[in-house]
Design a protein around this motif. Structure first.
Motif, PDB file in Angstrom:
ATOM      1  N   LEU A  20       1.007  -1.111   0.022  1.00  0.00           N
ATOM      2  CA  LEU A  20       0.011   0.052  -0.027  1.00  0.00           C
ATOM      3  C   LEU A  20       0.894   1.215   0.189  1.00  0.00           C
ATOM      4  O   LEU A  20       2.176   1.286   0.184  1.00  0.00           O
ATOM      5  CB  LEU A  20      -0.889   0.018   1.196  1.00  0.00           C
ATOM      6  CG  LEU A  20      -1.814  -1.292   1.321  1.00  0.00           C
ATOM      7  CD1 LEU A  20      -2.388  -1.207   2.739  1.00  0.00           C
ATOM      8  CD2 LEU A  20      -2.707  -1.551   0.493  1.00  0.00           C
ATOM      9  N   TYR A  21       0.214   2.275  -0.272  1.00  0.00           N
ATOM     10  CA  TYR A  21       1.012   3.663  -0.254  1.00  0.00           C
ATOM     11  C   TYR A  21       0.272   4.620   0.211  1.00  0.00           C
ATOM     12  O   TYR A  21      -1.199   4.627   0.352  1.00  0.00           O
ATOM     13  CB  TYR A  21       1.649   3.835  -1.603  1.00  0.00           C
ATOM     14  CG  TYR A  21       0.538   4.396  -2.599  1.00  0.00           C
ATOM     15  CD1 TYR A  21       0.268   5.872  -2.743  1.00  0.00           C
ATOM     16  CD2 TYR A  21      -0.050   3.509  -3.256  1.00  0.00           C
ATOM     17  CE1 TYR A  21      -0.871   6.033  -3.787  1.00  0.00           C
ATOM     18  CE2 TYR A  21      -0.979   3.750  -4.317  1.00  0.00           C
ATOM     19  CZ  TYR A  21      -1.399   5.076  -4.400  1.00  0.00           C
ATOM     20  OH  TYR A  21      -2.515   5.396  -5.306  1.00  0.00           O
ATOM     21  N   LYS A  22       1.025   5.807   0.847  1.00  0.00           N
ATOM     22  CA  LYS A  22       0.174   6.941   1.618  1.00  0.00           C
ATOM     23  C   LYS A  22       0.387   8.086   0.609  1.00  0.00           C
ATOM     24  O   LYS A  22       1.523   8.365   0.078  1.00  0.00           O
ATOM     25  CB  LYS A  22       0.646   7.274   2.891  1.00  0.00           C
ATOM     26  CG  LYS A  22       0.026   8.439   3.464  1.00  0.00           C
ATOM     27  CD  LYS A  22       0.038   8.130   4.966  1.00  0.00           C
ATOM     28  CE  LYS A  22      -0.707   9.417   5.512  1.00  0.00           C
ATOM     29  NZ  LYS A  22      -2.141   9.678   5.422  1.00  0.00           N
ATOM     30  N   ASP A  23      -0.541   8.792   0.183  1.00  0.00           N
ATOM     31  CA  ASP A  23      -0.362  10.211  -0.364  1.00  0.00           C
ATOM     32  C   ASP A  23      -0.218  11.219   0.509  1.00  0.00           C
ATOM     33  O   ASP A  23      -0.825  11.616   1.533  1.00  0.00           O
ATOM     34  CB  ASP A  23      -1.754  10.562  -1.214  1.00  0.00           C
ATOM     35  CG  ASP A  23      -1.725  11.555  -1.828  1.00  0.00           C
ATOM     36  OD1 ASP A  23      -0.624  12.353  -1.709  1.00  0.00           O
ATOM     37  OD2 ASP A  23      -2.576  11.951  -2.706  1.00  0.00           O
ATOM     38  N   GLU A  24       1.250  11.475   0.621  1.00  0.00           N
ATOM     39  CA  GLU A  24       1.690  12.524   1.646  1.00  0.00           C
ATOM     40  C   GLU A  24       0.887  13.887   1.669  1.00  0.00           C
ATOM     41  O   GLU A  24       1.012  14.706   2.560  1.00  0.00           O
ATOM     42  CB  GLU A  24       3.084  12.595   1.396  1.00  0.00           C
ATOM     43  CG  GLU A  24       4.041  11.145   1.653  1.00  0.00           C
ATOM     44  CD  GLU A  24       3.768  10.663   3.094  1.00  0.00           C
ATOM     45  OE1 GLU A  24       3.331  11.429   4.089  1.00  0.00           O
ATOM     46  OE2 GLU A  24       3.629   9.371   3.093  1.00  0.00           O
ATOM     47  N   ASN A  25       0.296  14.147   0.407  1.00  0.00           N
ATOM     48  CA  ASN A  25      -0.410  15.526   0.509  1.00  0.00           C
ATOM     49  C   ASN A  25      -1.819  15.673   1.187  1.00  0.00           C
ATOM     50  O   ASN A  25      -2.380  16.454   1.327  1.00  0.00           O
ATOM     51  CB  ASN A  25      -0.849  15.848  -1.253  1.00  0.00           C
ATOM     52  CG  ASN A  25       0.537  15.885  -1.873  1.00  0.00           C
ATOM     53  OD1 ASN A  25       1.367  16.611  -1.265  1.00  0.00           O
ATOM     54  ND2 ASN A  25       0.409  15.621  -2.962  1.00  0.00           N
TER      55      ASN A  25
END
Length: 112
Positions: A20-25
């Motif tokens: 999974l990944y996180k949208d840092e924005n």
């Protein structure tokens, strides 16, 4: 993952483990993680616990109910040196979310 660690560290470990990944924005109150699969982006709510129970949020309200209705959930249990994970689809979470929605409605009515 032994020892006493924060939710952020555990959530990052879960993102790495499950691809999974996180949208840092998005910031702290945004979507915890995404999964890209077959051209679709699937939003996940991540929860972790080292005690066996999971809490939601401090400022729980109608905005959270709406945010959670379409999310997939991944809950990580990190207890006594053992790790395991539970997945719940939006359909699986529907009764719990509905229960919380009704609770918020009742609480709001009592304050009037």
């Amino acid at each position: 993952m032994a020892g006493n660690f924060q939710d952020d560290v555990r959530e990052e470990a879960m993102r790495n483990l499950f691809g999974l990944y996180k949208d840092e924005n998005e910031g702290r109150s945004g979507v915890d993680a995404y999964l890209d699969i077959h051209g679709y982006q699937i939003a996940f709510e991540l929860k972790t616990t080292s005690k066996g129970s999971v809490t939601t949020v401090r400022d729980f309200g109608p905005d959270h109910i709406e945010k959670w209705r379409t999310k997939h959930w991944l809950i990580g249990f990190f207890i006594n040196g053992t790790e395991y994970y539970v997945y719940a689809s939006p359909e699986m979470m529907r009764p719990w979310i509905q229960e919380k929605s009704e609770y918020i409605s009742l609480t709001s009515e009592c304050r009037r």
